[in-house]
Write a protein that holds these residues in place. Structure first.
Motif, PDB file in Angstrom:
ATOM      1  N   GLY A 199      -0.202  -2.563  20.675  1.00  0.00           N
ATOM      2  CA  GLY A 199      -1.259  -2.750  19.696  1.00  0.00           C
ATOM      3  C   GLY A 199      -0.811  -3.687  18.588  1.00  0.00           C
ATOM      4  N   ASN A 200      -1.478  -3.615  17.439  1.00  0.00           N
ATOM      5  CA  ASN A 200      -1.112  -4.436  16.290  1.00  0.00           C
ATOM      6  C   ASN A 200      -1.020  -5.924  16.621  1.00  0.00           C
ATOM      7  OD1 ASN A 200      -0.914  -3.222  13.738  1.00  0.00           O
ATOM      8  ND2 ASN A 200       0.731  -1.935  14.517  1.00  0.00           N
ATOM      9  N   GLU A 201      -1.921  -6.395  17.465  1.00  0.00           N
ATOM     10  CA  GLU A 201      -1.846  -7.769  17.928  1.00  0.00           C
ATOM     11  C   GLU A 201      -1.959  -8.767  16.777  1.00  0.00           C
ATOM     12  OE1 GLU A 201      -0.868  -8.225  20.844  1.00  0.00           O
ATOM     13  OE2 GLU A 201      -1.176  -6.172  21.546  1.00  0.00           O
ATOM     14  N   GLY A 246       3.847   5.010   9.228  1.00  0.00           N
ATOM     15  CA  GLY A 246       3.891   5.260  10.668  1.00  0.00           C
ATOM     16  C   GLY A 246       3.108   4.279  11.511  1.00  0.00           C
ATOM     17  N   THR A 247       2.643   3.178  10.894  1.00  0.00           N
ATOM     18  CA  THR A 247       1.859   2.226  11.671  1.00  0.00           C
ATOM     19  C   THR A 247       2.740   1.188  12.356  1.00  0.00           C
ATOM     20  OG1 THR A 247       1.459   1.142   9.572  1.00  0.00           O
ATOM     21  CG2 THR A 247      -0.348   2.407  10.489  1.00  0.00           C
ATOM     22  N   GLY A 248       4.044   1.248  12.092  1.00  0.00           N
ATOM     23  CA  GLY A 248       4.949   0.360  12.811  1.00  0.00           C
ATOM     24  C   GLY A 248       5.440  -0.841  12.026  1.00  0.00           C
ATOM     25  N   LYS A 249       5.513  -0.717  10.704  1.00  0.00           N
ATOM     26  CA  LYS A 249       5.979  -1.842   9.889  1.00  0.00           C
ATOM     27  C   LYS A 249       7.459  -2.117  10.144  1.00  0.00           C
ATOM     28  CE  LYS A 249       4.368   0.261   6.202  1.00  0.00           C
ATOM     29  NZ  LYS A 249       3.552   1.328   6.810  1.00  0.00           N
ATOM     30  N   THR A 250       8.240  -1.038  10.156  1.00  0.00           N
ATOM     31  CA  THR A 250       9.660  -1.195  10.436  1.00  0.00           C
ATOM     32  C   THR A 250       9.854  -1.774  11.835  1.00  0.00           C
ATOM     33  OG1 THR A 250       9.924   0.837   9.183  1.00  0.00           O
ATOM     34  CG2 THR A 250      11.853   0.026  10.344  1.00  0.00           C
ATOM     35  N   LEU A 251       9.067  -1.244  12.728  1.00  0.00           N
ATOM     36  CA  LEU A 251       9.123  -1.680  14.121  1.00  0.00           C
ATOM     37  C   LEU A 251       8.857  -3.183  14.230  1.00  0.00           C
ATOM     38  CD1 LEU A 251       9.554   0.302  16.403  1.00  0.00           C
ATOM     39  CD2 LEU A 251       7.102   0.342  16.788  1.00  0.00           C
ATOM     40  N   LEU A 252       7.868  -3.651  13.488  1.00  0.00           N
ATOM     41  CA  LEU A 252       7.483  -5.059  13.544  1.00  0.00           C
ATOM     42  C   LEU A 252       8.618  -5.950  13.028  1.00  0.00           C
ATOM     43  CD1 LEU A 252       5.115  -6.995  14.183  1.00  0.00           C
ATOM     44  CD2 LEU A 252       4.457  -6.837  11.795  1.00  0.00           C
ATOM     45  N   LYS A 293      -2.830   1.833  24.529  1.00  0.00           N
ATOM     46  CA  LYS A 293      -1.629   1.065  24.876  1.00  0.00           C
ATOM     47  C   LYS A 293      -0.372   1.768  24.379  1.00  0.00           C
ATOM     48  CE  LYS A 293      -3.699  -3.503  24.630  1.00  0.00           C
ATOM     49  NZ  LYS A 293      -3.891  -4.515  23.594  1.00  0.00           N
ATOM     50  N   ILE A 294      -0.456   2.318  23.171  1.00  0.00           N
ATOM     51  CA  ILE A 294       0.727   2.997  22.615  1.00  0.00           C
ATOM     52  C   ILE A 294       1.067   4.224  23.459  1.00  0.00           C
ATOM     53  CG2 ILE A 294       1.649   4.248  20.611  1.00  0.00           C
ATOM     54  CD1 ILE A 294      -0.029   2.370  18.835  1.00  0.00           C
ATOM     55  N   LEU A 295       0.028   4.983  23.838  1.00  0.00           N
ATOM     56  CA  LEU A 295       0.272   6.163  24.679  1.00  0.00           C
ATOM     57  C   LEU A 295       0.914   5.738  25.995  1.00  0.00           C
ATOM     58  CD1 LEU A 295      -3.012   8.200  24.082  1.00  0.00           C
ATOM     59  CD2 LEU A 295      -0.708   8.860  23.401  1.00  0.00           C
ATOM     60  N   LEU A 322       2.689   3.125  26.542  1.00  0.00           N
ATOM     61  CA  LEU A 322       4.071   2.704  26.267  1.00  0.00           C
ATOM     62  C   LEU A 322       5.011   3.901  26.248  1.00  0.00           C
ATOM     63  CD1 LEU A 322       5.903   0.263  25.175  1.00  0.00           C
ATOM     64  CD2 LEU A 322       5.424   1.196  22.919  1.00  0.00           C
ATOM     65  N   TYR A 323       4.585   4.962  25.592  1.00  0.00           N
ATOM     66  CA  TYR A 323       5.482   6.110  25.464  1.00  0.00           C
ATOM     67  C   TYR A 323       5.502   6.989  26.710  1.00  0.00           C
ATOM     68  CZ  TYR A 323       6.550   4.733  20.791  1.00  0.00           C
ATOM     69  OH  TYR A 323       7.011   4.028  19.730  1.00  0.00           O
ATOM     70  N   PHE A 324       4.503   6.822  27.565  1.00  0.00           N
ATOM     71  CA  PHE A 324       4.512   7.584  28.820  1.00  0.00           C
ATOM     72  C   PHE A 324       5.277   6.864  29.916  1.00  0.00           C
ATOM     73  CE2 PHE A 324       0.817  10.364  27.573  1.00  0.00           C
ATOM     74  CZ  PHE A 324       1.521  11.536  27.767  1.00  0.00           C
ATOM     75  N   GLY A 344       0.766   5.113  15.015  1.00  0.00           N
ATOM     76  CA  GLY A 344       1.680   4.967  16.140  1.00  0.00           C
ATOM     77  C   GLY A 344       2.722   6.065  16.144  1.00  0.00           C
ATOM     78  N   ALA A 345       3.204   6.384  14.937  1.00  0.00           N
ATOM     79  CA  ALA A 345       4.239   7.414  14.833  1.00  0.00           C
ATOM     80  C   ALA A 345       3.700   8.763  15.304  1.00  0.00           C
ATOM     81  CB  ALA A 345       4.725   7.505  13.397  1.00  0.00           C
ATOM     82  N   LYS A 346       2.437   9.044  14.964  1.00  0.00           N
ATOM     83  CA  LYS A 346       1.849  10.325  15.345  1.00  0.00           C
ATOM     84  C   LYS A 346       1.617  10.374  16.855  1.00  0.00           C
ATOM     85  CE  LYS A 346      -1.267  13.233  12.650  1.00  0.00           C
ATOM     86  NZ  LYS A 346      -2.440  13.160  11.761  1.00  0.00           N
ATOM     87  N   LEU A 347       1.230   9.247  17.425  1.00  0.00           N
ATOM     88  CA  LEU A 347       1.040   9.197  18.873  1.00  0.00           C
ATOM     89  C   LEU A 347       2.367   9.413  19.589  1.00  0.00           C
ATOM     90  CD1 LEU A 347      -1.413   6.175  19.021  1.00  0.00           C
ATOM     91  CD2 LEU A 347      -1.956   8.524  19.683  1.00  0.00           C
ATOM     92  N   GLU A 348       3.404   8.799  19.040  1.00  0.00           N
ATOM     93  CA  GLU A 348       4.735   8.952  19.638  1.00  0.00           C
ATOM     94  C   GLU A 348       5.120  10.421  19.595  1.00  0.00           C
ATOM     95  OE1 GLU A 348       8.994   9.236  19.938  1.00  0.00           O
ATOM     96  OE2 GLU A 348       7.911   9.652  18.092  1.00  0.00           O
ATOM     97  N   SER A 349       4.819  11.055  18.468  1.00  0.00           N
ATOM     98  CA  SER A 349       5.219  12.447  18.351  1.00  0.00           C
ATOM     99  C   SER A 349       4.363  13.358  19.234  1.00  0.00           C
ATOM    100  CB  SER A 349       5.247  12.852  16.877  1.00  0.00           C
ATOM    101  OG  SER A 349       4.379  13.868  16.584  1.00  0.00           O
TER     102      SER A 349
HETATM  103  P1  ADP Z   1       6.278   2.407   9.197  1.00  0.00           P
HETATM  104  O1  ADP Z   1       7.473   1.563   8.917  1.00  0.00           O
HETATM  105  O2  ADP Z   1       4.990   1.627   9.205  1.00  0.00           O
HETATM  106  O3  ADP Z   1       6.156   3.653   8.398  1.00  0.00           O
HETATM  107  P2  ADP Z   1       7.615   2.733  11.668  1.00  0.00           P
HETATM  108  O4  ADP Z   1       7.742   1.338  12.112  1.00  0.00           O
HETATM  109  O5  ADP Z   1       8.811   3.366  11.064  1.00  0.00           O
HETATM  110  O6  ADP Z   1       6.390   2.901  10.695  1.00  0.00           O
HETATM  111  O7  ADP Z   1       7.095   3.599  12.899  1.00  0.00           O
HETATM  112  C1  ADP Z   1       7.578   4.875  13.134  1.00  0.00           C
HETATM  113  C2  ADP Z   1       7.579   5.134  14.616  1.00  0.00           C
HETATM  114  O8  ADP Z   1       6.264   5.180  15.119  1.00  0.00           O
HETATM  115  C3  ADP Z   1       8.268   4.065  15.398  1.00  0.00           C
HETATM  116  O9  ADP Z   1       9.617   4.302  15.508  1.00  0.00           O
HETATM  117  C4  ADP Z   1       7.558   4.130  16.736  1.00  0.00           C
HETATM  118  O10 ADP Z   1       8.139   5.151  17.514  1.00  0.00           O
HETATM  119  C5  ADP Z   1       6.175   4.586  16.378  1.00  0.00           C
HETATM  120  N1  ADP Z   1       5.186   3.496  16.322  1.00  0.00           N
HETATM  121  C6  ADP Z   1       4.457   3.146  15.232  1.00  0.00           C
HETATM  122  N2  ADP Z   1       3.621   2.134  15.514  1.00  0.00           N
HETATM  123  C7  ADP Z   1       3.819   1.816  16.800  1.00  0.00           C
HETATM  124  C8  ADP Z   1       3.261   0.835  17.690  1.00  0.00           C
HETATM  125  N3  ADP Z   1       2.309  -0.014  17.299  1.00  0.00           N
HETATM  126  N4  ADP Z   1       3.723   0.799  18.946  1.00  0.00           N
HETATM  127  C9  ADP Z   1       4.663   1.646  19.361  1.00  0.00           C
HETATM  128  N5  ADP Z   1       5.230   2.581  18.586  1.00  0.00           N
HETATM  129  C10 ADP Z   1       4.824   2.689  17.312  1.00  0.00           C
END
Ligand code: ADP
Ligand code: ZN
Length: 589
Positions: free
Chosen positions: A155-157, A194-200, A329-331, A333-335, A358-363
């Motif tokens: 996601g997050n295209e 939890g939207t994936g900023k660190t991830l990006l 897509k996120i689901l 990915l984690y499956f 995304g973080a909540k879906l992962e959890s």
């Molecule tokens: P933020 O920095 O926005 O608070 P993180 O990047 O730390 O969020 O995301 C926390 C976790 O959530 C990641 O480690 C990842 O497991 C999951 N996650 C969040 N967004 C996504 C995404 N778009 N795709 C896949 N995993 C995601």
């Protein structure tokens, strides 16, 4: 931990100092009280037989005791026959070639103390070094391999697209130089947690194959003045030494919050210094150096404008909550690397998980996997997903429910039925996935889970209906048990409804007194509108509450039957609800 060690180190320091003093005292002070004499005088005394005792202290000195009580010291001639000569003269000879106790004890203590000081400082040094690595997060190795990239993120295209050129720039800076293009030095990623900023940010480093340095703004607060600034400088030094790098600062607002005018808050000195160090470092390197700083915050509007000026963090990328396609897509990915039953309908789960990050879906996926493992199931199935969904939303079910009083179960049953019925009538488009009176370990007595529709905007009439759903619990309590017996169970409902009403009237321009004025933009002028806003909120809630009670009264049979069902079965699922609804007479709205 560290503080404790700092205190412990005082003990050996004190003993070291004390033993050092003792040593100095015995070596220099005490002997100096005794006078020294020439060897010839000693020989004279020997000849005149006035010597009573000789103490051979060490290889350099002898202590001579005369019969008159006089004591003096003399050079040790180190003659092998000396002792024999003295003994034949009937003189008491004591040879303590080993150092006297008053010297050995302090010197032993001194040695031990010095050892402990070294040990403690090495140990605590190691501790602080390791916390430095956490702060500077220089997991260079982790990212040297291209294990992490945009593919690690679903996601997050749009956000990925917005940083694509940064990756390109890090890979071929020459290309951009040729066009005289200036790359942004700083990029702010903003959006909900939890939207994936660190991830990006990590993905950018991974895609460009450059080291990734991560710090958190909150690491810099509550430190001694100057430490934060020093850490910023050392972080940049480290990154620059590597040539290209992505520096990631999480929670940038901790150091870069807008300075609120006039309010001189304590400890802001440190924050300012850290912020200034950051800005200085940022203007200190040229565009060509290949260092990109990415910072994350939940809200862009609380940042200091100084931070957002051109040449600083001048690109702002929103990282949003995933929509239904992104959730799927996120689901997926984690499956991917997990054993999943074929009958799991990911599209359905994506539909159910509105407003999940995304973080909540992962959890969610992780909880389901844990449940499947606990069951020793061959794969993760719908049952595990269902349970995991409740866990992620409401927390774990309380296992021991024997202590719940019957009357409390009854109150909970009516309270939750109240919510559910108002929701069915007022917001039929929102599916109710579960109503339960099983308390959770998070403290809720029970809960009603509705699935909101994916929508960018919320209308005035939707917000009012939502408030009514929230009020439905208390309204049912009051109708069934009387106003004397209403409970604290509505605490969180009231918290939510109050803030929704307040926001409608004071922030969204949906009220009468303020009209289209937004209270938070009025500054000090807002003080005068406080009372009228409160009055208007109260009037709105009162009106909605009356309406809610009326709806429940009109549907009292339904309220009783649903509560009864809950008391018997504890949980009512979507399908049960549908069955009940169709078998019964239509709801009165
Ligand atoms: P933020 O920095 O926005 O608070 P993180 O990047 O730390 O969020 O995301 C926390 C976790 O959530 C990641 O480690 C990842 O497991 C999951 N996650 C969040 N967004 C996504 C995404 N778009 N795709 C896949 N995993 C995601
Ligand atoms: Zn409630």
């Amino acid at each position: 931990m560290n503080k404790l060690k700092n205190k412990i180190i005082i003990v050996p320091i004190i003993t070291a100092i004390m033993s050092l003093f003792a040593l100095i005292f015995y070596t220099y002070y005490l002997p100096s009280t005794k006078m020294e004499k020439n060897y010839s005088e000693f020989v004279k005394d020997l000849d005149s037989s006035t010597v009573s005792k000789v103490n051979i202290n060490d290889s350099t000195k002898l202590t001579v005791y005369l019969k008159t009580g006089e004591v003096y010291m003399v050079e040790n001639p180190n003659s092998p026959t000396l002792k024999e000569t003295l003994l034949t003269k009937g003189i008491d000879v004591k040879s303590s070639l080993t150092a006297p106790l008053e010297k050995t004890i302090p010197s032993t203590i001194l040695t031990i103390s010095i050892f402990s000081i070294i040990l403690i400082s090495v140990y605590s040094g190691r501790v602080s070094t390791s916390s430095m690595t956490v702060v500077e997060g220089a997991d260079v190795k982790e990212n040297n391999k291209k294990s992490f990239g945009f593919h690690s993120m679903a996601g997050n295209e749009e956000a990925k697209e917005s940083v694509q050129d940064i990756v390109d720039f890090l890979k071929n800076p020459e290309k951009y130089q040729k066009y005289g293009a200036r790359m942004p030095k700083g990029i702010i990623l903003y959006g909900e947690p939890g939207t994936g900023k660190t991830l990006l940010a990590k993905a950018v480093a991974g895609e460009a194959n450059v080291p990734f340095y991560a710090v958190s703004g909150s690491d810099f607060v509550q430190m001694y003045v100057g430490v934060g600034a020093a850490r910023i400088r050392s972080l940049f030094k480290k990154a620059k030494a590597n040539g290209k790098a992505v520096i990631f600062i999480d929670e940038i607002d901790a150091i870069g919050k807008r300075r609120d005018g006039g309010k001189a808050s304590g400890g802001s000195d440190e924050r300012d210094q850290t912020l200034n160090a950051l800005l200085t470092e940022m203007s200190g390197f040229g565009e060509q150096e290949g260092i990109v700083i990415m910072a994350a915050t939940n809200r862009l509007d609380i940042l200091d404008p100084a931070l957002l000026r051109p040449g600083r963090f001048d690109r702002h990328v929103e990282v949003i909550l995933p929509d239904v396609n992104a959730r799927e897509k996120i689901l997926k990915l984690y499956f991917k690397n997990k054993p999943v039953s074929d009958n799991i309908d990911l599209r359905n789960w994506a539909n159910k998980t509105t407003y999940f990050s995304g973080a909540k879906l992962e959890s969610l996926v992780n909880e389901a996997a844990i449940l499947a493992a606990k069951d020793n199931a061959s794969n993760i199935s719908e049952i595990h997903m269902d349970k995991a969904f409740s866990i992620v939303i409401a927390g774990h079910e309380k296992a021991d429910r024997s202590s719940i009083r019957e009357i409390d179960r009854k109150i909970t049953a009516y309270h939750e039925s109240g919510h559910a019925i108002i929701s069915l009538i007022k917001l039929p488009e929102e599916k109710i996935s579960k109503v339960t009176i099983i308390p959770t370990t998070k403290g809720a007595g029970g809960y009603t889970l509705t699935i909101p529709e994916d929508s960018a905007y919320k209308t005035y009439s939707y917000l009012r209906k939502r408030i009514m759903v929230l009020l439905g619990g208390r309204a049912a309590e009051e109708i069934i048990f009387g106003s004397d017996n209403i409970t604290t169970g509505a605490y969180s409902d009231i918290t939510h409804s109050t803030s929704m009403a307040k926001d409608m009237i004071s922030e969204y321009g949906m009220g009468k007194n303020l009209g289209l004025l937004k209270i938070s933009s009025l500054g000090e002028l807002a003080n005068s509108c406080g009372t009228s806003v409160v009055e208007e909120c109260k009037a709105m809630i009162d009106e909605l509450y009356e309406e809610t009670k009326q709806i429940l009264l009109d549907n009292i049979d339904r309220l009783h039957s649903m509560s009864l069902y809950l008391l018997e079965n504890e949980t009512l699922f979507e399908e049960d609800l549908a069955r009940e609804m169709s078998s019964d007479k239509a709801l009165q709205s």
